[in-house]
Motif scaffolding. Structure first.
Motif, PDB file in Angstrom:
ATOM      1  N   GLN A  15     -28.788  55.976   4.647  1.00 55.14           N
ATOM      2  CA  GLN A  15     -29.610  55.004   3.924  1.00 55.14           C
ATOM      3  C   GLN A  15     -28.877  53.707   3.578  1.00 55.14           C
ATOM      4  OE1 GLN A  15     -32.887  57.062   1.242  1.00 55.14           O
ATOM      5  NE2 GLN A  15     -31.022  58.308   1.247  1.00 55.14           N
ATOM      6  N   TRP A  19     -30.382  50.032   4.589  1.00 54.75           N
ATOM      7  CA  TRP A  19     -30.717  48.971   3.638  1.00 54.75           C
ATOM      8  C   TRP A  19     -30.089  47.643   4.049  1.00 54.75           C
ATOM      9  CZ3 TRP A  19     -29.094  52.430  -1.089  1.00 54.75           C
ATOM     10  CH2 TRP A  19     -29.990  53.506  -1.174  1.00 54.75           C
ATOM     11  N   THR A  22     -32.208  46.408   6.821  1.00 52.20           N
ATOM     12  CA  THR A  22     -33.492  45.948   6.296  1.00 52.20           C
ATOM     13  C   THR A  22     -33.357  44.537   5.742  1.00 52.20           C
ATOM     14  OG1 THR A  22     -34.246  48.187   5.782  1.00 52.20           O
ATOM     15  CG2 THR A  22     -35.266  46.383   4.541  1.00 52.20           C
ATOM     16  N   THR A 156     -35.045  54.360  10.601  1.00 54.90           N
ATOM     17  CA  THR A 156     -35.736  54.722   9.360  1.00 54.90           C
ATOM     18  C   THR A 156     -36.989  55.545   9.633  1.00 54.90           C
ATOM     19  OG1 THR A 156     -37.134  52.729   9.265  1.00 54.90           O
ATOM     20  CG2 THR A 156     -34.945  52.600   8.246  1.00 54.90           C
ATOM     21  N   SER A 169     -36.208  52.509   2.338  1.00 53.14           N
ATOM     22  CA  SER A 169     -36.159  51.246   3.082  1.00 53.14           C
ATOM     23  C   SER A 169     -37.470  50.477   2.969  1.00 53.14           C
ATOM     24  CB  SER A 169     -35.816  51.517   4.553  1.00 53.14           C
ATOM     25  OG  SER A 169     -34.545  52.135   4.665  1.00 53.14           O
TER      26      SER A 169
END
Length: 372
Positions: A15, A19, A22, A156, A169
């Motif tokens: 994760q 991020w 993202t 994701t 996300s």
């Protein structure tokens, strides 16, 4: 340690990198997003967040954050409610942006929600799609000027049944979209968020695995404000990853007093998602003290931005990030406790982390829904 090779394990632990990726997507498309919002958002427009299951919880969190972004009219309505009661949500003479949040973009209600909203609102509605699947039905819809389609990094699109990196996300992407004026300063915030998460995942995984081995049959997640939405997501993660063998509840700290507290017993694990605000924290600590005066839970965990000085209650785990400057995205960190508890209780119960539903009651993409 076979679970380490599971998709679910990998999707929880990657994760922080998702991020960062993202943020890069938002940064690269800043001008396009800005133009879209300039054309379709003003103070007369209502922003409606929608999604099914975990995806709908993103909106339940965001509705506590929108005022901070200068958004004055907003609501969160699940696609599962919108599909059956759209005429109570949309008024023909009002303007809307429907923000559709979806991992796969293939759920029947995800598509129906967009179509039904269009049929009611016509030219008075525009759309933002936030999805993890470039090949999904939402992402593949015919491009239109009133539709902004934002596709998250492919990784994701969680392969495991339980949504983990997709949830966090999508939440981060929505926060970044509506805080676009601060896109450059948010780069540092996302980097700090990612470093905090890396610390928490590495520091607390072994501790949470030990707590997962405790004999508990119920779990309660409590959070105030936006953290109530995180508690909602955590309760689902633990319940679905244990195939319902652990029954879970969520609530606000104050709301929990009004009846739901009856569910507590000695076989209950309680997870407190503590507020940063000192006034709110006082209400929360009062409940924790009261609970401990009434029963002895199977275990107690809290997650907070800092260590809580509380001498009246002994916690089994204090889950606090390594010292970094606070960021506006820190609410996302709190979901890690639910994800890790779900993963390790799944392992304790000898279930498959990627396909925990041995009975087939639930599936990665919902099945059996006919749209009428």
């Amino acid at each position: 340690m076979g679970f380490v090779n599971s998709n679910t394990y990998r999707e929880i632990f990657h994760q922080p990198e998702m991020w960062r990726q993202t943020y890069s997507i938002i940064s690269e498309r800043k001008e396009e997003i800005s133009n879209f919002l300039s054309n379709y958002y003003n103070n007369d427009v209502t922003v409606v967040f929608t999604g099914a299951g975990t995806s709908s919880y993103v909106g339940n969190i965001l509705q506590y954050l929108m005022a901070g972004y200068g958004i004055t009219n907003y609501k969160s309505v699940a696609t599962t409610d919108l599909t059956t009661h759209a005429d109570t949500i949309f008024l023909k003479n009002k303007k809307y942006i429907l923000v559709s949040l979806a991992r796969s973009g293939n759920s029947p209600e995800s598509i129906a929600a967009v179509d039904i909203a269009d049929s009611i609102c016509g030219d008075n509605i525009s759309h933002i799609f936030i999805t993890c699947n470039a090949e999904g039905a939402l992402a593949k819809r015919e491009p239109k000027s009133n539709v902004l389609s934002l596709i998250l990094p492919d990784a994701t699109n969680d392969k495991g049944l339980a949504m983990t990196s997709s949830f966090s996300s999508m939440l981060l992407m929505a926060m970044l979209v509506f805080d676009l004026n601060n896109v450059e300063e948010n780069r540092a915030g996302v980097d700090k968020l990612s470093k905090k998460a890396e610390y928490m995942l590495n520091r607390y995984s072994e501790d949470i695995q030990k707590i997962a081995a405790i004999d508990f049959e119920r779990a309660v997640f409590l959070g105030s404000g936006e953290k109530k939405g995180i508690a909602e997501e955590c309760h689902l993660k633990l319940q679905e990853l244990t195939d319902g063998k652990v029954i879970c509840l969520f609530d606000s700290f104050l709301g929990f007093r009004h009846g739901p507290k009856a569910a507590l017993n000695e076989k209950t694990l309680i997870i407190y998602l503590f507020a940063d605000d000192e006034k709110t924290l006082k209400y929360e600590i009062d409940l924790v003290v009261q609970i401990n005066q009434q029963i002895k839970p199977a275990g107690q965990i809290y997650v907070a931005e800092r260590k809580i000085e509380q001498t009246e209650v002994k916690f089994d785990l204090e889950m606090v990030p390594e010292t970094y400057e606070n960021t506006k995205f820190d609410v996302i960190l709190y979901v890690l406790v639910g994800q890790l508890l779900g993963l390790f209780k799944n392992v304790e119960l000898k279930l498959d982390p990627d396909s925990p539903s041995a009975s087939g009651k639930i599936a990665r993409v919902v099945e059996g829904v006919t749209i009428y």
